[in-house]
Scaffold this motif. Structure first.
Motif, mmCIF file in Angstrom:
data_model
loop_
_atom_site.group_PDB
_atom_site.id
_atom_site.type_symbol
_atom_site.label_atom_id
_atom_site.label_comp_id
_atom_site.label_asym_id
_atom_site.label_seq_id
_atom_site.Cartn_x
_atom_site.Cartn_y
_atom_site.Cartn_z
ATOM 1 N N GLU A 148 0.921 -1.244 0.146
ATOM 2 C CA GLU A 148 0.063 -0.066 0.120
ATOM 3 C C GLU A 148 0.957 1.260 0.017
ATOM 4 N N ALA A 149 1.798 1.240 0.674
ATOM 5 C CA ALA A 149 2.982 2.217 0.792
ATOM 6 C C ALA A 149 3.570 2.834 -0.574
ATOM 7 N N VAL A 150 3.905 1.702 -1.240
ATOM 8 C CA VAL A 150 4.754 1.751 -2.492
ATOM 9 C C VAL A 150 3.902 2.083 -3.553
ATOM 10 N N ILE A 151 2.563 1.472 -3.744
ATOM 11 C CA ILE A 151 1.665 1.810 -4.951
ATOM 12 C C ILE A 151 1.096 3.096 -4.866
ATOM 13 N N LYS A 152 1.255 3.863 -3.681
ATOM 14 C CA LYS A 152 0.720 5.174 -3.555
ATOM 15 C C LYS A 152 1.696 6.365 -3.967
ATOM 16 N N LEU A 153 2.985 5.802 -3.944
ATOM 17 C CA LEU A 153 4.088 6.864 -4.237
ATOM 18 C C LEU A 153 4.115 7.549 -5.577
ATOM 19 N N PRO A 154 4.613 8.755 -5.551
ATOM 20 C CA PRO A 154 4.616 9.325 -7.088
ATOM 21 C C PRO A 154 5.089 8.681 -8.019
ATOM 22 N N ALA A 155 4.742 8.845 -9.112
ATOM 23 C CA ALA A 155 5.486 7.974 -10.444
ATOM 24 C C ALA A 155 7.087 8.023 -10.582
ATOM 25 N N ASN A 156 7.564 9.197 -10.250
ATOM 26 C CA ASN A 156 9.138 9.095 -10.278
ATOM 27 C C ASN A 156 9.693 8.309 -9.178
ATOM 28 N N ILE A 157 9.095 8.335 -7.901
ATOM 29 C CA ILE A 157 9.666 7.711 -6.799
ATOM 30 C C ILE A 157 9.492 5.962 -7.253
ATOM 31 N N ARG A 158 8.404 5.816 -7.641
ATOM 32 C CA ARG A 158 8.080 4.282 -7.950
ATOM 33 C C ARG A 158 9.022 3.791 -9.025
ATOM 34 N N TYR A 159 9.317 4.890 -10.009
ATOM 35 C CA TYR A 159 10.324 4.573 -11.136
ATOM 36 C C TYR A 159 11.609 3.961 -10.177
ATOM 37 N N GLU A 160 12.182 4.959 -9.293
ATOM 38 C CA GLU A 160 13.474 4.558 -8.446
ATOM 39 C C GLU A 160 13.121 3.146 -7.796
ATOM 40 N N TYR A 161 12.159 2.970 -7.324
ATOM 41 C CA TYR A 161 11.931 1.725 -6.502
ATOM 42 C C TYR A 161 11.955 0.614 -7.760
ATOM 43 N N PHE A 162 11.532 0.730 -8.812
ATOM 44 C CA PHE A 162 11.608 -0.241 -9.852
ATOM 45 C C PHE A 162 12.827 -0.528 -10.286
ATOM 46 N N ILE A 163 13.875 0.436 -10.443
ATOM 47 C CA ILE A 163 15.345 0.299 -10.819
ATOM 48 C C ILE A 163 16.108 -0.473 -9.581
ATOM 49 N N LYS A 164 15.761 -0.308 -8.413
ATOM 50 C CA LYS A 164 16.548 -0.953 -7.475
ATOM 51 C C LYS A 164 16.065 -2.229 -7.209
ATOM 52 N N LYS A 165 14.808 -2.548 -7.403
ATOM 53 C CA LYS A 165 14.322 -3.792 -7.397
ATOM 54 C C LYS A 165 14.410 -4.895 -8.230
ATOM 55 N N VAL A 166 14.321 -4.397 -9.520
ATOM 56 C CA VAL A 166 14.726 -5.469 -10.559
ATOM 57 C C VAL A 166 16.006 -5.613 -10.650
ATOM 58 N N THR A 167 17.035 -4.762 -10.312
ATOM 59 C CA THR A 167 18.431 -4.984 -10.282
ATOM 60 C C THR A 167 18.776 -6.038 -9.035
ATOM 61 N N ASP A 168 18.081 -5.772 -8.065
ATOM 62 C CA ASP A 168 18.391 -6.657 -6.869
ATOM 63 C C ASP A 168 17.685 -8.056 -7.153
ATOM 64 N N SER A 169 16.800 -8.271 -7.666
ATOM 65 C CA SER A 169 16.023 -9.312 -7.950
ATOM 66 C C SER A 169 16.376 -10.053 -9.328
ATOM 67 N N GLU A 170 16.984 -9.102 -10.155
ATOM 68 C CA GLU A 170 17.104 -9.844 -11.657
ATOM 69 C C GLU A 170 15.973 -10.147 -12.332
ATOM 70 N N ALA A 171 14.800 -9.680 -11.973
ATOM 71 C CA ALA A 171 13.536 -9.983 -12.773
ATOM 72 C C ALA A 171 12.641 -8.835 -12.832
ATOM 73 N N ILE A 172 11.845 -8.934 -14.003
ATOM 74 C CA ILE A 172 10.782 -7.717 -14.243
ATOM 75 C C ILE A 172 9.623 -8.494 -14.801
ATOM 76 N N TRP A 173 8.621 -7.832 -14.209
ATOM 77 C CA TRP A 173 7.270 -8.754 -14.443
ATOM 78 C C TRP A 173 6.337 -7.733 -15.482
ATOM 79 N N GLY A 174 5.795 -8.407 -16.320
ATOM 80 C CA GLY A 174 4.611 -8.078 -17.190
ATOM 81 C C GLY A 174 3.451 -9.153 -17.062
ATOM 82 N N LEU A 175 2.359 -8.329 -17.794
ATOM 83 C CA LEU A 175 1.171 -9.016 -17.854
ATOM 84 C C LEU A 175 0.947 -9.705 -19.152
ATOM 85 N N TYR A 176 0.704 -10.743 -19.261
ATOM 86 C CA TYR A 176 0.472 -11.561 -20.533
ATOM 87 C C TYR A 176 -0.995 -12.351 -20.713
#
Length: 124
Positions: free
Chosen positions: A7-35
């Motif tokens: 809930e805390a992360v989903i409500k962050l502004p888009a630019n902060i969510r983008y920074e979160y995205f960069i850190k999380k995907v490089t840490d987990s080495e995974a990206i998620w999409g919908l198919y």
């Protein structure tokens, strides 16, 4: 991930969510999409296709509603994303929709994301 963190992360502004995205995907080495017979996409005002990606499965699943209600979260390895996906999306002239939260997202050129990923990966 706890529901409180979600809930805390989903409500962050888009630019902060983008920074979160960069850190999380490089840490987990995974990206998620919908198919579902194709990847979840939308289009901008110039009719260019925007391909959607999230840093965690939970966030992708949260956005699988309305026109994407039949879509399922699928994982893409960061290596494949950088070496195969990004070059193909450049060739197809797509743009990226990063970490949509049902309200807004970071919309950016592929080279910007690639530069940010490479910069973050150098820290590992």
């Amino acid at each position: 991930m706890t529901s409180k963190e979600f809930e805390a992360v989903i409500k962050l502004p888009a630019n902060i969510r983008y920074e979160y995205f960069i850190k999380k995907v490089t840490d987990s080495e995974a990206i998620w999409g919908l198919y579902d017979d194709g990847w979840a996409m939308s289009s901008d005002d110039k009719e260019r296709l925007l391909v959607s990606f999230w840093p965690r499965k939970e966030f992708a699943e949260y956005c699988a509603y309305e026109e994407w209600s039949n879509y399922k979260a699928h994982c893409i390895s960061l290596d494949d994303f950088i070496s195969d996906w990004l070059p193909n999306m450049v060739e197809d002239q797509h743009k990226l929709l990063i970490f949509w939260n049902r309200d807004d997202s970071a919309v950016l050129e592929i080279q910007v994301l690639l530069n940010d990923l490479v910069k973050e990966l150098k820290k590992y």
